[in-house]
Design a protein around this motif. Sequence first.
Motif, short mmCIF file in Angstrom:
data_model
loop_
_atom_site.label_atom_id
_atom_site.label_comp_id
_atom_site.label_asym_id
_atom_site.label_seq_id
_atom_site.Cartn_x
_atom_site.Cartn_y
_atom_site.Cartn_z
N SER A 193 -7.69 16.08 11.72
CA SER A 193 -8.50 14.89 11.62
C SER A 193 -8.64 14.35 10.17
O SER A 193 -8.41 13.10 10.01
N THR A 194 -8.99 15.23 9.25
CA THR A 194 -8.85 14.82 7.83
C THR A 194 -7.42 14.03 7.16
O THR A 194 -7.52 13.11 6.58
N ALA A 195 -6.56 14.70 7.73
CA ALA A 195 -5.16 14.35 7.41
C ALA A 195 -4.99 13.00 7.97
O ALA A 195 -4.38 11.84 7.38
N ARG A 196 -5.41 12.90 9.37
CA ARG A 196 -4.96 11.61 10.17
C ARG A 196 -6.08 10.33 9.28
O ARG A 196 -5.68 9.32 9.29
N VAL A 197 -7.16 10.67 8.99
CA VAL A 197 -8.02 9.83 8.29
C VAL A 197 -7.36 9.28 6.90
O VAL A 197 -7.25 8.15 6.73
N LEU A 198 -6.77 10.17 6.01
CA LEU A 198 -6.01 10.06 4.93
C LEU A 198 -4.94 8.99 5.17
O LEU A 198 -4.86 7.95 4.41
N VAL A 199 -4.24 9.22 6.36
CA VAL A 199 -2.95 8.43 6.85
C VAL A 199 -3.63 6.96 7.15
O VAL A 199 -2.83 6.07 6.57
N MET A 200 -4.70 6.88 7.61
CA MET A 200 -4.94 5.70 8.16
C MET A 200 -5.49 4.95 7.11
O MET A 200 -5.43 3.48 6.95
N LEU A 201 -5.97 5.49 6.18
CA LEU A 201 -6.60 4.81 4.85
C LEU A 201 -5.31 4.44 4.11
O LEU A 201 -5.49 3.25 3.45
N GLU A 202 -4.42 5.03 3.96
CA GLU A 202 -3.28 4.48 3.27
C GLU A 202 -2.55 3.49 3.99
O GLU A 202 -1.98 2.56 3.33
N GLN A 203 -2.38 3.50 5.23
CA GLN A 203 -1.92 2.47 5.97
C GLN A 203 -2.59 0.87 5.63
O GLN A 203 -2.14 0.02 5.30
N PHE A 204 -3.99 0.98 5.72
CA PHE A 204 -4.88 0.17 5.25
C PHE A 204 -4.52 -0.33 3.87
O PHE A 204 -4.61 -1.56 3.61
N ALA A 205 -4.61 0.43 3.11
CA ALA A 205 -4.33 0.08 1.79
C ALA A 205 -2.74 -0.57 1.33
O ALA A 205 -2.66 -1.59 0.80
N GLY A 206 -1.85 -0.01 2.16
CA GLY A 206 -0.62 -0.66 2.09
C GLY A 206 -0.47 -2.01 2.59
O GLY A 206 0.05 -2.95 2.00
N VAL A 207 -1.08 -2.41 3.99
CA VAL A 207 -1.20 -3.55 4.38
C VAL A 207 -1.83 -4.40 3.49
O VAL A 207 -1.51 -5.76 3.25
N GLY A 208 -2.98 -4.10 2.92
CA GLY A 208 -4.12 -5.05 1.99
C GLY A 208 -3.23 -5.18 0.66
O GLY A 208 -3.33 -6.26 0.32
N TYR A 209 -2.50 -4.21 0.21
CA TYR A 209 -1.66 -4.54 -1.23
C TYR A 209 -0.74 -5.69 -0.86
O TYR A 209 -0.59 -6.61 -1.77
N ILE A 210 -0.04 -5.60 0.33
CA ILE A 210 1.13 -6.63 0.39
C ILE A 210 0.46 -7.94 0.77
O ILE A 210 0.84 -8.85 0.23
N ALA A 211 -0.64 -7.90 1.34
CA ALA A 211 -1.47 -9.25 2.08
C ALA A 211 -1.88 -9.83 0.83
O ALA A 211 -1.89 -11.22 0.81
N VAL A 212 -2.36 -9.17 -0.17
CA VAL A 212 -3.54 -9.70 -1.14
C VAL A 212 -2.37 -9.98 -2.48
O VAL A 212 -2.47 -11.11 -3.19
N VAL A 213 -2.22 -8.80 -2.82
CA VAL A 213 -1.53 -8.85 -4.26
C VAL A 213 -0.15 -9.33 -4.28
O VAL A 213 0.25 -10.12 -4.88
N VAL A 214 0.82 -8.79 -3.45
CA VAL A 214 2.20 -9.19 -3.63
C VAL A 214 2.41 -10.47 -3.10
O VAL A 214 3.08 -11.35 -3.69
N SER A 215 1.60 -11.09 -2.03
CA SER A 215 1.90 -12.30 -1.39
C SER A 215 1.25 -13.26 -2.52
O SER A 215 1.75 -14.37 -2.56
#
Length: 227
Positions: A193-215
């Motif tokens: 469960s902890t590993a999956r939460v970390l993976v979901m947080l990274e997915q959120f961070a990746g999408v947010g980084y592309i959407a906000v900073v890179v764009s």
Amino acid sequence: MSDRSYSSLRWRVTARRHPSAFLLGAQLLSMVVYPLFDDLHGGRVVFGAFGVLVLALVVWVVNRSPANTWIAWLLAIPAFGLSLLSVLLDSEMLLVASSALEALLYFYAAGSLIGYMLSDHRVTSDELYAAGATFTLLAWGFAYCFLVCQAWYPGSFTGAVEPERPRQWLELLFLSFTNLSAVGLGDVIPLGSTARVLVMLEQFAGVGYIAVVVSRLIGLTILRQPH
């Protein structure tokens, strides 16, 4: 001025103007070098040396961004020491402790670079390097989080090759890059469960980084072009 003095001056000027490029280059170089020494007895020591270099460059970049340098040093100095001791003493506990501090340092540096890129409406060449360096910092930070998670909760990750054994560092870094970039390669899988939460947080961070900073950087670059 001699050729040697001119070259030295030019190198210092370039280093001051593009510190993010050196950070990005060091991290990419460490990924290339590590597999060459992975099967050797001293491979872990070599990669540990590259880790120290990358950490030093992280502090260097933070020192040139609008962040409090003392916080970076407060994380970096014990991370240096614990990383070296974990290699010298072959201590798993020290490795986990150093990994936790390194994760915090990478996330702090990534946040500092994001603040640096969002601080004005002008896109410089160093900010473009910083965009790549921030991506690698986030990937490294989450990989160290995965390493700590695996140590605290054995069996958190499995893989297509030898699924019962703990995942190696390069496998966790590979998972982090594929997860952050949304490639979705599934040969390393989170189970706990902890590993999956970390993976979901990274997915959120990746999408947010592309959407906000890179764009934003892309938009400002397009607007800067003459029509």
